[in-house]
Design a protein around this motif. Structure first.
Motif, PDB file in Angstrom:
ATOM      1  N   UNK A  32     -55.239  -6.431  -9.581  1.00  0.00           N
ATOM      2  CA  UNK A  32     -53.986  -5.711  -9.300  1.00  0.00           C
ATOM      3  C   UNK A  32     -52.782  -6.397  -9.908  1.00  0.00           C
ATOM      4  N   UNK A  33     -53.013  -7.563 -10.497  1.00  0.00           N
ATOM      5  CA  UNK A  33     -51.924  -8.298 -11.153  1.00  0.00           C
ATOM      6  C   UNK A  33     -52.303  -8.596 -12.602  1.00  0.00           C
TER       7      UNK A  33
ATOM      8  N   UNK B  68     -57.087   4.394 -16.169  1.00  0.00           N
ATOM      9  CA  UNK B  68     -56.128   5.469 -15.920  1.00  0.00           C
ATOM     10  C   UNK B  68     -55.138   5.118 -14.819  1.00  0.00           C
ATOM     11  N   UNK B  69     -55.566   4.264 -13.885  1.00  0.00           N
ATOM     12  CA  UNK B  69     -54.637   3.899 -12.802  1.00  0.00           C
ATOM     13  C   UNK B  69     -53.580   2.931 -13.311  1.00  0.00           C
ATOM     14  N   UNK B  70     -54.007   1.992 -14.117  1.00  0.00           N
ATOM     15  CA  UNK B  70     -53.159   0.848 -14.387  1.00  0.00           C
ATOM     16  C   UNK B  70     -52.691   0.728 -15.834  1.00  0.00           C
TER      17      UNK B  70
ATOM     18  N   UNK C 257     -50.699   2.386 -17.871  1.00  0.00           N
ATOM     19  CA  UNK C 257     -49.284   2.484 -18.231  1.00  0.00           C
ATOM     20  C   UNK C 257     -48.453   1.246 -17.887  1.00  0.00           C
ATOM     21  N   UNK C 258     -48.995   0.331 -17.089  1.00  0.00           N
ATOM     22  CA  UNK C 258     -48.257  -0.907 -16.811  1.00  0.00           C
ATOM     23  C   UNK C 258     -48.289  -1.869 -18.002  1.00  0.00           C
ATOM     24  N   UNK C 259     -49.078  -1.532 -19.019  1.00  0.00           N
ATOM     25  CA  UNK C 259     -49.271  -2.476 -20.121  1.00  0.00           C
ATOM     26  C   UNK C 259     -48.697  -1.947 -21.435  1.00  0.00           C
TER      27      UNK C 259
ATOM     28  N   UNK D 271     -48.082  -4.133 -24.726  1.00  0.00           N
ATOM     29  CA  UNK D 271     -48.643  -5.456 -24.478  1.00  0.00           C
ATOM     30  C   UNK D 271     -50.058  -5.530 -25.041  1.00  0.00           C
TER      31      UNK D 271
ATOM     32  N   UNK E   4     -49.367 -13.576 -12.531  1.00  0.00           N
ATOM     33  CA  UNK E   4     -49.981 -12.456 -13.233  1.00  0.00           C
ATOM     34  C   UNK E   4     -50.927 -13.016 -14.284  1.00  0.00           C
TER      35      UNK E   4
ATOM     36  N   UNK F 273     -52.028  -9.899 -21.300  1.00  0.00           N
ATOM     37  CA  UNK F 273     -51.402  -9.687 -19.998  1.00  0.00           C
ATOM     38  C   UNK F 273     -52.264  -8.821 -19.089  1.00  0.00           C
TER      39      UNK F 273
ATOM     40  N   UNK G 119     -48.715  10.222 -13.126  1.00  0.00           N
ATOM     41  CA  UNK G 119     -49.925  10.215 -13.949  1.00  0.00           C
ATOM     42  C   UNK G 119     -51.133   9.639 -13.225  1.00  0.00           C
TER      43      UNK G 119
ATOM     44  N   UNK H  28     -44.693  -7.870  -8.476  1.00  0.00           N
ATOM     45  CA  UNK H  28     -45.839  -8.025  -9.397  1.00  0.00           C
ATOM     46  C   UNK H  28     -46.870  -6.907  -9.250  1.00  0.00           C
TER      47      UNK H  28
ATOM     48  N   UNK I 170     -49.078  -4.213 -10.645  1.00  0.00           N
ATOM     49  CA  UNK I 170     -49.628  -3.754 -11.918  1.00  0.00           C
ATOM     50  C   UNK I 170     -50.830  -2.855 -11.672  1.00  0.00           C
ATOM     51  N   UNK I 171     -50.885  -2.259 -10.510  1.00  0.00           N
ATOM     52  CA  UNK I 171     -51.936  -1.300 -10.174  1.00  0.00           C
ATOM     53  C   UNK I 171     -51.362  -0.379  -9.106  1.00  0.00           C
TER      54      UNK I 171
END
Lengths: 309, 109
Positions: free
Chosen positions: A130-131, A138-140, A142-144, A147, A213, A232, B33, B73, B75-76
């Motif tokens: 989660x970090x 698909x869940x995560x 777009x946080x990257x 990167x 992270x 990352x 999304x 923090x 990221x999920x």
């Protein structure tokens, strides 16, 4: 007739469970579906599904789930949110115990508990989940944005999701422990043609490192040479393991990976107990056969119940 | 169709509305999304009704509000964080069921 709460209980609400529920509710059985999270299962995290017939333009996993849930609701399927901690199976009664201590009994049971992503089991993985450590592109993904990230695995999921992740990440490196991919050809070709995807072959990730992270990962190749790369994010997409912890596995019968064995009518060794979907021992794990197995299991349950009367 | 009891938070409102609040707050960090986020939406709305007056049930769109998720923090998603008195009491990531969220909220309600 045995004195049970329900004729049929369906344990788990992914595509297999929802389809079993659709058939059973439509045939007016006294049926309950028990789900510990929200209905949908692993399909919920599938970005896009192009191979489920009836949807010529494709659709997202969550949209497919929404449609399945609306369809079962139309036939009045009762669903219940609850975490089952114990499953006791005898020919006469199938008994589920919820975390709250409450017990639910039925004459027939369809097990659709599914599977979940496998973990690497390396240092740093748990702490940074989660970090930057993720099991769901698909869940995560777009946080990257912009990167550099790593994808671990060589199967369909890893290769397809690596391609998806290049929508966001500036560079995606697939790391695989062999020198060839296991993914189907069409997915491989797409990945090889994608300029933002790089490959590291014959290597394993041995640690994930970072303070708050993910900052870097440590790799070891098949010649025992180690190296460190800065990323990352790390997406671990190395197959699934069965959600079988609450089940009496010796009694049910499983393959060596812990998936439940059934006959072609989805019946287990225990009379009145069926299994369908990703929890079943099989080679193909797609939404379409999960749903199909749910239908077969529901019909098998109906046959079983009608013979009891 | 967002439930009327669910407050949609922005980065600018977060400190005042959550950290300085007298009542505990649950913040559901989500994005349009995200399939699992969509799936737990109805559960969040039910909780907002059931816990009205006891726990503030809120949502924050992480696409529109990058500062707060960055601070924690995240990221999920979905990630749900329960705050009381400016501190994190509990947090969970993923499409968890209502029973689990009720158990979490009952720690402060």
């Amino acid at each position: 007739m045995a004195n049970t709460d329900y004729q049929l209980i369906i344990l788990g609400g992914g595509p297999a469970g929802l389809t079993a529920g659709l058939y059973a509710a439509r045939d007016q059985l006294n049926v309950l579906l028990v789900e510990k999270g929200v209905v949908g299962g692993q399909v919920l995290v599938t970005d896009w599904i192009d191979n489920y017939p009836g949807f010529p333009d494709g659709l997202s996993g969550s949209d497919l789930v929404e449609k399945m849930a609306a369809q079962v609701a139309r036939f009045g399927l009762k669903t219940r949110n609850g975490n089952v901690v114990k499953v006791e199976l005898s020919e006469a009664t199938k008994k589920l115990t919820l975390e709250s201590g409450e017990e639910l009994t039925s004459q027939a049971l369809i097990i659709c508990t599914g599977a979940r992503p496998n973990k690497l089991g390396i240092p740093g993985e748990e702490k940074l989940t989660g970090k930057g450590v993720s099991y769901c592109a698909t869940c995560d993904g777009p946080f990257f944005r912009d990167q550099e990230i790593l994808v671990v695995g060589g199967g369909d999921t890893a290769v397809q999701e690596a391609d998806f992740l290049t929508k966001f990440a500036s560079k995606v490196t697939i790391i695989h422990r062999r020198d060839t991919l296991r993914a189907t050809k069409v997915l491989q070709e797409k990945a090889f043609a994608n300029e933002r995807i790089a490959f590291i072959w014959n290597s394993n990730v041995i640690a994930v490192e970072g303070e708050k992270e993910v900052e870097r990962v440590r790799l070891r190749n098949n010649n025992d040479k180690e190296k460190e790369i800065a990323v990352s994010g790390i997406f671990i997409l190395i197959g699934t393991i069965p959600n079988n912890e609450i089940l009496p596995l010796d009694q049910l019968g499983t393959d060596k990976h812990g998936f439940i064995k059934t006959d072609q009518e989805m019946r287990t060794k225990i009379p009145g107990v069926m299994a369908a979907g990703d929890i079943r021992s099989k080679t193909v794990r797609q939404v379409i056969n999960g749903a199909g197995e749910g239908a077969v299991a529901a019909i098998a349950a109906e046959h079983y119940l009608s013979e009891l009367d | 169709m967002a439930g009327e009891n669910v407050k949609h938070l922005t980065d600018a409102e977060f400190e005042e509305y959550v950290l300085k609040a007298d009542v505990p707050s649950l913040v559901d960090f989500w994005a349009p999304w995200c399939g699992p986020c969509k799936a737990i939406g109805p559960v969040i709305e039910e909780l907002a009704e059931e816990y009205a007056g006891k726990v503030q049930i809120t949502k924050m769109n992480v696409d529109d509000n990058p500062t707060t998720p960055g601070k924690y923090s995240i990221r999920a998603i979905p990630t749900l964080i329960l705050f009381k008195g400016g501190e994190i009491v509990d947090q969970v990531t993923g499409a968890v069921g209502k029973t689990q969220l009720v158990a979490m909220l009952n720690k402060v309600a």
